[in-house]
Design an enzyme around this catalytic site. Structure first.
Site, PDB file in Angstrom:
ATOM      1  N   ARG A   1      38.619  45.295  46.977  1.00  0.00           N
ATOM      2  CA  ARG A   1      39.381  45.422  45.737  1.00  0.00           C
ATOM      3  C   ARG A   1      38.724  44.594  44.644  1.00  0.00           C
ATOM      4  NH1 ARG A   1      40.326  40.881  45.152  1.00  0.00           N
ATOM      5  NH2 ARG A   1      41.247  41.250  43.117  1.00  0.00           N
ATOM      6  N   GLY A   2      39.251  44.749  43.412  1.00  0.00           N
ATOM      7  CA  GLY A   2      38.629  44.088  42.275  1.00  0.00           C
ATOM      8  C   GLY A   2      37.644  45.065  41.658  1.00  0.00           C
TER       9      GLY A   2
ATOM     10  N   ARG B   1      41.025  55.155  43.571  1.00  0.00           N
ATOM     11  CA  ARG B   1      41.854  54.368  42.654  1.00  0.00           C
ATOM     12  C   ARG B   1      41.465  54.756  41.218  1.00  0.00           C
ATOM     13  NH1 ARG B   1      42.557  48.164  43.845  1.00  0.00           N
ATOM     14  NH2 ARG B   1      44.552  48.610  42.830  1.00  0.00           N
TER      15      ARG B   1
ATOM     16  N   ASP C   1      40.243  45.465  34.496  1.00  0.00           N
ATOM     17  CA  ASP C   1      39.894  46.688  35.230  1.00  0.00           C
ATOM     18  C   ASP C   1      39.347  47.767  34.311  1.00  0.00           C
ATOM     19  OD1 ASP C   1      42.053  45.282  36.997  1.00  0.00           O
ATOM     20  OD2 ASP C   1      40.882  46.613  38.285  1.00  0.00           O
TER      21      ASP C   1
ATOM     22  N   ASN D   1      44.660  45.128  33.274  1.00  0.00           N
ATOM     23  CA  ASN D   1      44.417  44.201  34.387  1.00  0.00           C
ATOM     24  C   ASN D   1      45.676  44.215  35.248  1.00  0.00           C
ATOM     25  OD1 ASN D   1      42.635  42.248  35.714  1.00  0.00           O
ATOM     26  ND2 ASN D   1      44.139  40.708  35.117  1.00  0.00           N
TER      27      ASN D   1
HETATM   28  O1  MRU Z   1      44.609  45.805  42.609  1.00  0.00           O
HETATM   29  P1  MRU Z   1      43.425  44.894  42.567  1.00  0.00           P
HETATM   30  O2  MRU Z   1      43.553  43.712  43.461  1.00  0.00           O
HETATM   31  O3  MRU Z   1      42.119  45.632  42.762  1.00  0.00           O
HETATM   32  O4  MRU Z   1      43.423  44.350  41.068  1.00  0.00           O
HETATM   33  C1  MRU Z   1      42.349  43.532  40.663  1.00  0.00           C
HETATM   34  C2  MRU Z   1      42.503  42.981  39.299  1.00  0.00           C
HETATM   35  O5  MRU Z   1      43.414  43.285  38.571  1.00  0.00           O
HETATM   36  C3  MRU Z   1      41.390  42.073  38.837  1.00  0.00           C
HETATM   37  O6  MRU Z   1      41.860  41.127  37.943  1.00  0.00           O
HETATM   38  C4  MRU Z   1      40.306  42.917  38.137  1.00  0.00           C
HETATM   39  O7  MRU Z   1      39.892  43.960  38.962  1.00  0.00           O
HETATM   40  C5  MRU Z   1      39.146  42.113  37.736  1.00  0.00           C
HETATM   41  S1  MRU Z   1      38.127  41.623  39.091  1.00  0.00           S
HETATM   42  C6  MRU Z   1      36.790  40.778  38.519  1.00  0.00           C
END
Ligand code: MRU
Length: 352
Positions: free
Chosen positions: A44-45, A87, A235, A245
């Protein structure tokens, strides 16, 4: 710690759903395993999703052993479709898919082995670019953090979310190495606790004083004047600077403005989506209701209740003080500074 690793035709990744209790590494040659991992947040991220997806395309093509360039192209397109359906919000995924498709197109006249070499080089380049972006974001962003600062962050924008040291966490880590960080408040980040499980784990390992708070505690911490800057990842950033985000980021930005605290977004330029004018156009993923109704596998919500579970929210650009990219620190008006940074390649200093 290596979040994602490509070695001997295999992708290895840490299963982030098991952290911090267990450090489990998964190894695969199957792009569908990567699709499932992205969907279920094992990977994730935003930047990490992009890098993993690039290697997953490579896995699909290698596994199918295509005998003609045409066959290879068909497998690649099908893998890109699978990965693109995992996603919807993080644009890094789609940017990585575009890069892999472009390389395959450019190498179209070559034989299968040569196209595979080009795809492999591109996936590694996407990973390398992200490592380099993190380093640069850390260096540039640390300059925003005054000595003696306490910071607040949300979700996880660290090494687990990227191929490098992270975005927001790279800034925090570099500022800490410069001796400027007193402590970091970490929102637990309901409902999947990326803050409590992942960011707190990373910061404690970095030796930074870390205070975990429930998401709703942020308001009083800011009101008390205990925080000098809020810093988060992203994101997807629209052309006007509106930023998606993890859900819960927007209220932090409102609070930061209310209390006169700068609100910084740290993200590589691969997170900018210049094709959409504003945040209204950012697709917001909705997650399964059980992520809200259940905790640790047990139901906590009353039966029969309806659930609204967006994974992200959009922070309007006027609430953002600066966007830290690998090519420079962007200031409002973001419409201009974002367009300028995309026109100009390479690393840079303050506002381009
Ligand atoms: O649902 P996730 O855990 O993938 O969400 C991640 C975030 O919102 C992070 O802040 C974003 O991807 C930035 S990661 C450098």
């Amino acid at each position: 710690m290596t979040t994602l690793e490509w070695a001997d035709g295999r992708l290895r990744f840490i299963d982030q759903t098991r952290l911090p209790a267990e450090e489990v590494t998964v190894e695969t040659t199957d792009h569908l395993v990567v699709c499932e991992a992205i969907r279920s947040l094992r990977i994730r991220g935003a930047p990490a999703i992009g890098v993993a997806a690039a290697f997953a395309v490579l896995l699909a093509v290698r596994k199918s052993r295509p005998s003609t360039p045409l066959e290879l192209q068909a497998v690649l397109e099908s893998a890109v479709r699978d990965l693109s359906a995992t996603r919807p919000t993080a644009v890094n995924l789609f940017a990585a898919m575009r890069r892999m498709e472009e390389v395959a197109r450019e190498a179209g006249g070559k034989n299968v082995a040569a196209i595979l070499d080009s795809l492999s080089a591109e996936a590694l380049a996407i990973q390398r670019d992200d490592i380099e972006s993190c380093r640069s974001i850390g260096e540039l962003g640390a300059g925003l953090i005054a000595p003696g600062s306490s910071l607040l962050t949300h979700c996880n924008a660290g090494a687990l979310a990227t191929a490098g040291e992270g975005t927001a966490i790279a800034v925090i880590a570099e500022a800490a190495r410069r001796g400027n960080v007193l402590r970091v408040f970490v929102d637990e980040t309901r409902p999947l606790f990326q803050g409590a499980r992942l960011t707190a784990w990373e910061l404690v390992r970095l030796g930074i004083e870390t205070i975990l708070i429930t998401d709703s505690t942020a308001a009083s911490v800011l009101r008390r004047g205990d925080v000098q800057a809020v810093i988060v990842g992203a994101d997807r950033i629209a052309a006007n600077g509106d930023t998606a985000n993890k859900v819960g980021t927007y209220p932090l930005a409102v609070l930061a403005m209310r209390h006169g605290v700068p609100f910084y977004v740290a993200a590589p330029t691969s997170t900018i989506d210049a094709a959409i004018p504003d945040g209204e156009h950012i697709p917001i993923e909705e997650r399964d209701e059980t992520e809200v109704t259940h905790f640790g596998g047990r139901r906590i919500a009353a039966r029969g209740v309806k659930v609204y579970a967006p994974a992200f929210d959009v922070t309007p650009a006027p609430l953002v003080s600066a966007i830290v990219t690998e090519r420079g620190i962007l200031r409002p008006p973001f419409h201009d500074s974002l367009a300028a940074v995309l026109r100009r390649g390479g690393a840079g200093g303050e506002t381009p």
